[in-house]
Design a protein around this motif. Sequence first.
Motif, short mmCIF file in Angstrom:
data_model
loop_
_atom_site.label_atom_id
_atom_site.label_comp_id
_atom_site.label_asym_id
_atom_site.label_seq_id
_atom_site.Cartn_x
_atom_site.Cartn_y
_atom_site.Cartn_z
N HIS A 91 6.34 4.19 -6.30
CA HIS A 91 7.31 3.47 -6.38
C HIS A 91 7.11 1.98 -6.45
O HIS A 91 6.01 1.27 -5.74
CB HIS A 91 8.29 3.57 -5.32
N SER A 92 7.86 1.12 -6.94
CA SER A 92 8.07 -0.47 -6.73
C SER A 92 8.22 -0.74 -5.25
O SER A 92 8.94 0.13 -4.50
CB SER A 92 9.13 -1.06 -7.64
N ILE A 93 7.72 -1.97 -4.90
CA ILE A 93 8.00 -2.43 -3.70
C ILE A 93 9.51 -2.45 -3.31
O ILE A 93 9.79 -2.06 -2.22
CB ILE A 93 7.46 -3.66 -3.14
N TYR A 94 10.53 -2.70 -4.11
CA TYR A 94 11.91 -2.83 -3.91
C TYR A 94 12.35 -1.45 -3.69
O TYR A 94 13.55 -1.05 -3.01
CB TYR A 94 12.36 -3.63 -5.06
N THR A 95 11.97 -0.40 -4.60
CA THR A 95 12.76 0.97 -4.38
C THR A 95 12.19 1.47 -2.97
O THR A 95 12.90 2.23 -2.07
CB THR A 95 11.81 1.72 -5.49
N ALA B 290 0.84 -1.19 -0.13
CA ALA B 290 -0.04 -0.07 -0.14
C ALA B 290 0.84 1.26 0.03
O ALA B 290 0.45 2.01 -0.83
CB ALA B 290 -0.86 -0.13 1.17
N LYS B 291 1.88 1.11 0.53
CA LYS B 291 2.78 2.38 0.98
C LYS B 291 3.63 2.62 -0.44
O LYS B 291 3.78 3.71 -0.78
CB LYS B 291 3.63 2.22 2.15
N ALA B 292 3.85 1.37 -1.03
CA ALA B 292 4.78 1.86 -2.32
C ALA B 292 3.84 2.10 -3.35
O ALA B 292 4.28 2.90 -4.24
CB ALA B 292 5.40 0.16 -2.67
N ALA B 293 2.59 1.80 -3.60
CA ALA B 293 1.85 2.19 -4.30
C ALA B 293 1.20 3.65 -4.21
O ALA B 293 1.27 4.59 -5.18
CB ALA B 293 0.37 1.51 -4.28
N ALA B 294 1.35 4.22 -2.78
CA ALA B 294 0.89 5.39 -2.62
C ALA B 294 2.01 6.47 -2.96
O ALA B 294 1.82 7.59 -3.28
CB ALA B 294 0.70 5.72 -1.11
N HIS C 3 13.25 2.74 2.64
CA HIS C 3 12.88 2.71 4.07
C HIS C 3 14.39 2.33 4.80
O HIS C 3 14.11 2.74 6.02
CB HIS C 3 11.78 1.40 4.20
N LEU C 4 15.06 1.41 4.11
CA LEU C 4 16.26 0.91 5.01
C LEU C 4 17.05 2.23 5.11
O LEU C 4 17.74 2.44 6.24
CB LEU C 4 17.06 -0.07 3.91
N ASP C 5 17.17 3.00 4.13
CA ASP C 5 17.82 4.44 4.38
C ASP C 5 17.39 5.30 5.81
O ASP C 5 18.12 5.95 6.29
CB ASP C 5 18.13 5.24 3.00
N LEU C 6 16.10 5.04 5.57
CA LEU C 6 15.50 5.96 7.04
C LEU C 6 15.77 5.44 8.23
O LEU C 6 16.01 5.76 9.27
CB LEU C 6 13.86 5.89 6.57
#
Length: 549
Positions: free
Chosen positions: A359-363, A352-356, A368-371
């Motif tokens: 971005h692709s789920i992997y992008t 849901a967050k990737a679609a919002a 998110h890892l950077d955060l």
Amino acid sequence: MPSEKQAAVNFYVGVDVGSGSVRAALVDGFGTVLAHAEKPIQVWEPRPDHYEQSSADIWAACCSVTKEVVRGVDARQIRGLGFDATCSLVVVDKQSQPLAVNSEGQSHRNVIMWMDHRAVSQVQRINATQHRVLNYVGGAMSVEMQPPKLLWIKENLPESWEKVGYFFDLPDFLSWKATGVTARSLCTVVCKWMYTSDGGWDDSFWKMIGLEDLVKDKYEKIGNHVLSPGEAVGKGLTPEAARDLGLPEGIAVAASLIDAHAGGLGVIGADVKGHNLPCENQPLTSRLAMICGTSSCHMGVSETPIFVPGVWGPYFSAMVPGLWLNEGGQSATGKKIDHVVRGHVAFPELEAKAAASAHSIYTYLNSHLDLIKKSLPVGFLTVDLHVWPDFHGNRSPLTDLTLKGMVVGLTLSRGLDELALIYLATIQAIALGTRHILEVMQAAGHDITTLFLCGGLSKNPLFVQMHADITGKPVVLSKEVESVLVGAAILGACASGDFASVQEAMAKMGKIGRVVQPNHEHKRFYDKKYEVFLKLVEHQREYRSIMNS
């Protein structure tokens, strides 16, 4: 589409059949992809470890995507056609019609996919023979190769076995459909069928494993006419195939390659001058091509044969003419990452967050890892989380299809942070597996300094950086993302006669895009991760020994 400036340029069509889709590209003589199309193909999984496809579905997809990429192009400029495909097994009857490879009798499902592991018992018996030809596959045959699948059909589907006209590796099936010629590619028969570069078929091997009936007809069913990859097949495209594909009748069709080998062809020969790489002014033997998609293949070449325990080969001229090929591999990489991510309880939130965010789920996961990394390098987030990646057995270098995946360091957390961490640890485990393969190859005599990556996973910057950091070697990415299609087009270019050799076509049509350097400051951390990685398989074997005692 080609511009007016390119009106005098010759074009080549490359067709790539992957596990889940067929792709085609129109490529010029400089390796530029001018048009690209993709169409999904069906996969059946009737029971665990059984994966089947339809050759009719695959060919129809090939025709659809080829017509799309050549639409509006002057047919006189299209000089050659090259195919690559997964090393799946296609079965047709004596009337060249699809023949069932399943107990349900579904004849349209006539392809046993490369990743099908139904023939475990058969491959164990074949390996127990310790026949000399097994030296060319690292000492033990994989369940993903063709002899165990042939033996499974004979033992489990005797009615189908009696009706067989031809067994094809999928790349050879495609060149047959295009030309009507049953010639096989040296790449397929050497890499997957135990044909030796120096001696051809070994009668004693087939008799020893219980497939002596293939010898009786002088190997007509599995191929007694073998061509080098890129060599022109027959008289080119037949009238029927030309209509199906939307191409001119009679254009050159090349002897094909397995998809991973086409990817290797598309990247490994690129000119690296000016990029300050250790492989500059060094022979191709200093390079390793990694083709990373559903699975991953690690292709290294040498001037003399090198026998590497647990690594397939050496195969002479199976990818680059005149050089020996060793092929390591991981049976599930992209498929494993998808499995881990999509199976996590937090996946709906991620989706849901990737679609919002568009971005692709992997992008989104990479962001998110950077955060959450705070002041740490992102890779250090897995200090307490470790994965052993063999969810589908180990192809190289342990050649143990019974190994299972492992995760150490789980907590009760169920959120997006935890999903991002297990995703990162899985990517690191795949890169650690690459390091394991590299070390075994180096110990046997290879001298590899630089990695050349292509395939779907090479588009993921985290995957690429982890491979650079964990192996300690620079990673070269090709200018054209679709390197496998460029490799297929290189075959068509060679068959057309427009290039004097495969090597010349590789150098002119393969182009470097970006270089990713390893961060050597992280070496100590990844050395420790690697030490843990090797301990995991020791522990798995230890607990299995206890449970089986």
